[in-house]
Design a protein around this motif. Sequence first.
Motif, PDB file in Angstrom:
ATOM      1  N   HIS A  27      -8.004  -2.338   2.182  1.00 41.63           N
ATOM      2  CA  HIS A  27      -7.001  -1.525   2.590  1.00 41.63           C
ATOM      3  C   HIS A  27      -5.817  -2.183   3.074  1.00 41.63           C
ATOM      4  CE1 HIS A  27     -10.438   1.233   3.267  1.00 41.63           C
ATOM      5  NE2 HIS A  27      -9.532   2.243   3.234  1.00 41.63           N
ATOM      6  N   ALA A  28      -5.716  -3.502   2.652  1.00 38.62           N
ATOM      7  CA  ALA A  28      -4.709  -4.376   2.959  1.00 38.62           C
ATOM      8  C   ALA A  28      -4.653  -5.505   2.074  1.00 38.62           C
ATOM      9  CB  ALA A  28      -4.763  -4.871   4.551  1.00 38.62           C
ATOM     10  N   PHE A  29      -3.506  -6.236   2.172  1.00 42.69           N
ATOM     11  CA  PHE A  29      -3.159  -7.551   1.599  1.00 42.69           C
ATOM     12  C   PHE A  29      -3.653  -8.491   2.372  1.00 42.69           C
ATOM     13  CE2 PHE A  29      -0.598  -4.648  -0.965  1.00 42.69           C
ATOM     14  CZ  PHE A  29      -0.846  -4.848  -2.181  1.00 42.69           C
ATOM     15  N   CYS A  30      -4.579  -9.238   2.160  1.00 37.10           N
ATOM     16  CA  CYS A  30      -5.104 -10.248   3.262  1.00 37.10           C
ATOM     17  C   CYS A  30      -4.894 -11.646   2.785  1.00 37.10           C
ATOM     18  CB  CYS A  30      -6.655 -10.041   3.474  1.00 37.10           C
ATOM     19  SG  CYS A  30      -6.985  -8.458   3.734  1.00 37.10           S
ATOM     20  N   PHE A  31      -4.397 -12.281   3.665  1.00 37.98           N
ATOM     21  CA  PHE A  31      -4.316 -13.733   3.179  1.00 37.98           C
ATOM     22  C   PHE A  31      -4.782 -14.825   4.326  1.00 37.98           C
ATOM     23  CE2 PHE A  31      -0.941 -11.177   1.853  1.00 37.98           C
ATOM     24  CZ  PHE A  31      -0.527 -11.485   0.514  1.00 37.98           C
ATOM     25  N   GLY A  41      -5.319 -19.635  10.092  1.00 33.65           N
ATOM     26  CA  GLY A  41      -5.383 -18.429  10.594  1.00 33.65           C
ATOM     27  C   GLY A  41      -5.303 -17.286   9.398  1.00 33.65           C
ATOM     28  N   GLU A  42      -4.983 -16.153   9.753  1.00 32.81           N
ATOM     29  CA  GLU A  42      -5.173 -15.014   8.850  1.00 32.81           C
ATOM     30  C   GLU A  42      -4.006 -14.075   9.357  1.00 32.81           C
ATOM     31  OE1 GLU A  42      -8.915 -13.504   9.869  1.00 32.81           O
ATOM     32  OE2 GLU A  42      -8.128 -12.042  11.351  1.00 32.81           O
ATOM     33  N   CYS A  43      -3.593 -13.549   8.054  1.00 33.93           N
ATOM     34  CA  CYS A  43      -2.632 -12.391   8.144  1.00 33.93           C
ATOM     35  C   CYS A  43      -2.968 -11.486   7.073  1.00 33.93           C
ATOM     36  CB  CYS A  43      -1.243 -12.739   8.344  1.00 33.93           C
ATOM     37  SG  CYS A  43      -0.886 -13.943   6.823  1.00 33.93           S
ATOM     38  N   TRP A  44      -2.182 -10.013   7.399  1.00 35.05           N
ATOM     39  CA  TRP A  44      -2.238  -9.078   6.611  1.00 35.05           C
ATOM     40  C   TRP A  44      -1.210  -8.050   6.420  1.00 35.05           C
ATOM     41  CZ3 TRP A  44      -7.147  -9.512   9.397  1.00 35.05           C
ATOM     42  CH2 TRP A  44      -7.313  -8.436  10.355  1.00 35.05           C
ATOM     43  N   LEU A  45      -1.028  -7.426   5.516  1.00 34.69           N
ATOM     44  CA  LEU A  45       0.108  -6.306   5.473  1.00 34.69           C
ATOM     45  C   LEU A  45      -0.716  -5.194   5.153  1.00 34.69           C
ATOM     46  CD1 LEU A  45       3.417  -5.669   5.562  1.00 34.69           C
ATOM     47  CD2 LEU A  45       2.964  -5.619   2.864  1.00 34.69           C
ATOM     48  N   GLN A  46      -0.670  -4.045   5.793  1.00 36.94           N
ATOM     49  CA  GLN A  46      -1.301  -2.601   5.630  1.00 36.94           C
ATOM     50  C   GLN A  46      -0.476  -1.760   5.788  1.00 36.94           C
ATOM     51  OE1 GLN A  46      -4.634  -2.172   8.117  1.00 36.94           O
ATOM     52  NE2 GLN A  46      -3.527  -2.822   9.904  1.00 36.94           N
ATOM     53  N   ASP A  85       7.836 -13.931   7.642  1.00 35.64           N
ATOM     54  CA  ASP A  85       8.697 -14.016   6.427  1.00 35.64           C
ATOM     55  C   ASP A  85       8.465 -13.679   5.087  1.00 35.64           C
ATOM     56  OD1 ASP A  85      11.645 -14.388   5.659  1.00 35.64           O
ATOM     57  OD2 ASP A  85      11.127 -16.346   4.633  1.00 35.64           O
ATOM     58  N   LEU A  86       7.305 -14.253   4.800  1.00 32.50           N
ATOM     59  CA  LEU A  86       6.641 -14.021   3.580  1.00 32.50           C
ATOM     60  C   LEU A  86       6.156 -12.584   3.535  1.00 32.50           C
ATOM     61  CD1 LEU A  86       5.041 -17.523   2.883  1.00 32.50           C
ATOM     62  CD2 LEU A  86       6.928 -16.707   1.771  1.00 32.50           C
ATOM     63  N   LEU A  87       5.390 -12.330   4.446  1.00 32.56           N
ATOM     64  CA  LEU A  87       4.891 -10.920   4.183  1.00 32.56           C
ATOM     65  C   LEU A  87       5.781  -9.804   4.279  1.00 32.56           C
ATOM     66  CD1 LEU A  87       1.916 -11.333   6.806  1.00 32.56           C
ATOM     67  CD2 LEU A  87       1.824 -10.700   4.548  1.00 32.56           C
ATOM     68  N   VAL A  88       7.114  -9.879   5.034  1.00 32.52           N
ATOM     69  CA  VAL A  88       8.268  -9.075   5.124  1.00 32.52           C
ATOM     70  C   VAL A  88       8.692  -8.982   3.698  1.00 32.52           C
ATOM     71  CG1 VAL A  88      10.380  -8.572   5.770  1.00 32.52           C
ATOM     72  CG2 VAL A  88       8.817  -9.039   7.567  1.00 32.52           C
ATOM     73  N   GLU A  89       9.106 -10.159   2.986  1.00 32.95           N
ATOM     74  CA  GLU A  89       9.612 -10.281   1.641  1.00 32.95           C
ATOM     75  C   GLU A  89       8.598  -9.540   0.785  1.00 32.95           C
ATOM     76  OE1 GLU A  89      10.694 -13.452  -1.619  1.00 32.95           O
ATOM     77  OE2 GLU A  89      10.688 -14.207   0.521  1.00 32.95           O
ATOM     78  N   PHE A  90       7.419  -9.981   0.750  1.00 30.11           N
ATOM     79  CA  PHE A  90       6.460  -9.097   0.007  1.00 30.11           C
ATOM     80  C   PHE A  90       6.541  -7.607   0.260  1.00 30.11           C
ATOM     81  CE2 PHE A  90       1.956  -7.546  -0.660  1.00 30.11           C
ATOM     82  CZ  PHE A  90       1.895  -7.814  -2.023  1.00 30.11           C
ATOM     83  N   GLY A  91       6.231  -7.292   1.399  1.00 30.42           N
ATOM     84  CA  GLY A  91       6.286  -5.712   1.648  1.00 30.42           C
ATOM     85  C   GLY A  91       7.693  -4.941   0.979  1.00 30.42           C
ATOM     86  N   PHE A  92       8.579  -5.574   1.160  1.00 28.45           N
ATOM     87  CA  PHE A  92       9.848  -5.060   0.924  1.00 28.45           C
ATOM     88  C   PHE A  92      10.211  -5.021  -0.735  1.00 28.45           C
ATOM     89  CE2 PHE A  92      11.980  -5.397   5.111  1.00 28.45           C
ATOM     90  CZ  PHE A  92      11.472  -4.208   5.628  1.00 28.45           C
ATOM     91  N   GLU A  93      10.020  -6.120  -1.291  1.00 28.62           N
ATOM     92  CA  GLU A  93      10.320  -6.637  -2.594  1.00 28.62           C
ATOM     93  C   GLU A  93       9.015  -6.230  -3.767  1.00 28.62           C
ATOM     94  OE1 GLU A  93      13.238  -7.459  -3.418  1.00 28.62           O
ATOM     95  OE2 GLU A  93      13.705  -7.426  -1.292  1.00 28.62           O
ATOM     96  N   GLU A  94       7.959  -6.247  -3.248  1.00 32.49           N
ATOM     97  CA  GLU A  94       6.870  -6.079  -4.076  1.00 32.49           C
ATOM     98  C   GLU A  94       6.196  -4.534  -3.677  1.00 32.49           C
ATOM     99  OE1 GLU A  94       5.873  -7.990  -6.650  1.00 32.49           O
ATOM    100  OE2 GLU A  94       7.719  -9.335  -6.136  1.00 32.49           O
ATOM    101  N   GLU A  95       6.292  -4.235  -2.563  1.00 34.56           N
ATOM    102  CA  GLU A  95       5.465  -3.043  -2.145  1.00 34.56           C
ATOM    103  C   GLU A  95       6.678  -1.874  -2.002  1.00 34.56           C
ATOM    104  OE1 GLU A  95       2.058  -2.076  -2.041  1.00 34.56           O
ATOM    105  OE2 GLU A  95       2.337  -3.867  -3.317  1.00 34.56           O
ATOM    106  N   SER A  96       7.858  -2.149  -1.932  1.00 37.43           N
ATOM    107  CA  SER A  96       8.893  -1.170  -1.947  1.00 37.43           C
ATOM    108  C   SER A  96       8.822  -0.366  -0.458  1.00 37.43           C
ATOM    109  CB  SER A  96       8.883  -0.178  -2.959  1.00 37.43           C
ATOM    110  OG  SER A  96       9.056  -0.874  -4.039  1.00 37.43           O
ATOM    111  N   VAL A 139      11.452  -3.772  11.605  1.00 34.63           N
ATOM    112  CA  VAL A 139      12.497  -4.071  10.746  1.00 34.63           C
ATOM    113  C   VAL A 139      12.645  -3.255   9.434  1.00 34.63           C
ATOM    114  CG1 VAL A 139      11.174  -5.799   9.184  1.00 34.63           C
ATOM    115  CG2 VAL A 139      13.643  -6.056   9.473  1.00 34.63           C
ATOM    116  N   ARG A 140      13.540  -2.679   9.142  1.00 31.87           N
ATOM    117  CA  ARG A 140      13.770  -1.769   8.140  1.00 31.87           C
ATOM    118  C   ARG A 140      14.483  -2.603   6.966  1.00 31.87           C
ATOM    119  NH1 ARG A 140      12.740   3.419   9.236  1.00 31.87           N
ATOM    120  NH2 ARG A 140      13.999   4.181   7.512  1.00 31.87           N
ATOM    121  N   ARG A 141      14.054  -1.973   5.680  1.00 26.85           N
ATOM    122  CA  ARG A 141      14.601  -2.541   4.366  1.00 26.85           C
ATOM    123  C   ARG A 141      15.926  -2.816   4.441  1.00 26.85           C
ATOM    124  NH1 ARG A 141      12.665  -1.975  -1.557  1.00 26.85           N
ATOM    125  NH2 ARG A 141      11.179  -0.509  -0.593  1.00 26.85           N
TER     126      ARG A 141
END
Length: 149
Positions: A27-31, A41-46, A85-96, A139-141
């Motif tokens: 259910h998420a992009f996990c890294f 560590g670990e992080c994810w965007l969901q 920073d990388l997750l925010v960029e991915f969320g806005f640029e790749e996932e809209s 943070v909004r796009r």
Amino acid sequence: MKYVDANDFEETTRQEVQAVYHWISTHAFCFVMEVGRGPIGECWLQRMNVQRIVDQFPGEDLRRIDLAIGEKQSWGRGYGTEAIDLLVEFGFEEESASAIFGLVLADNRRSLRTFQKNGFRLYGVVEGEDGIVGHDLIVRRRERRSSAP
């Protein structure tokens, strides 16, 4: 674990941990966060899964970042700031996504500052019987785009 899960920490079985990560991994992009050749560590965007927030933004694509650096010697070195920073960029640029949230427990000041360094602002506080238990940061796009150099 107290900063990773808002629930009271109790010893967890291997099967319970595997069930949590199985759900997240589907259910998420996990890294995994690595420095050199080792994980720190670990992080994810969901997708946002907190109903009190979803209800306030009908029809918008909301995401949330979860992050944990388990190697204490890696704290305070900027790795969390870079990962967010990388997750925010991915969320806005790749996932809209239209907005991305960080949900931070009130006594986790280090995490609060790290999200704020990445342009997140306080959206709300979560109050419990004993006072403030958490901060909702957003943070909004359009804000991210307008603050880019």
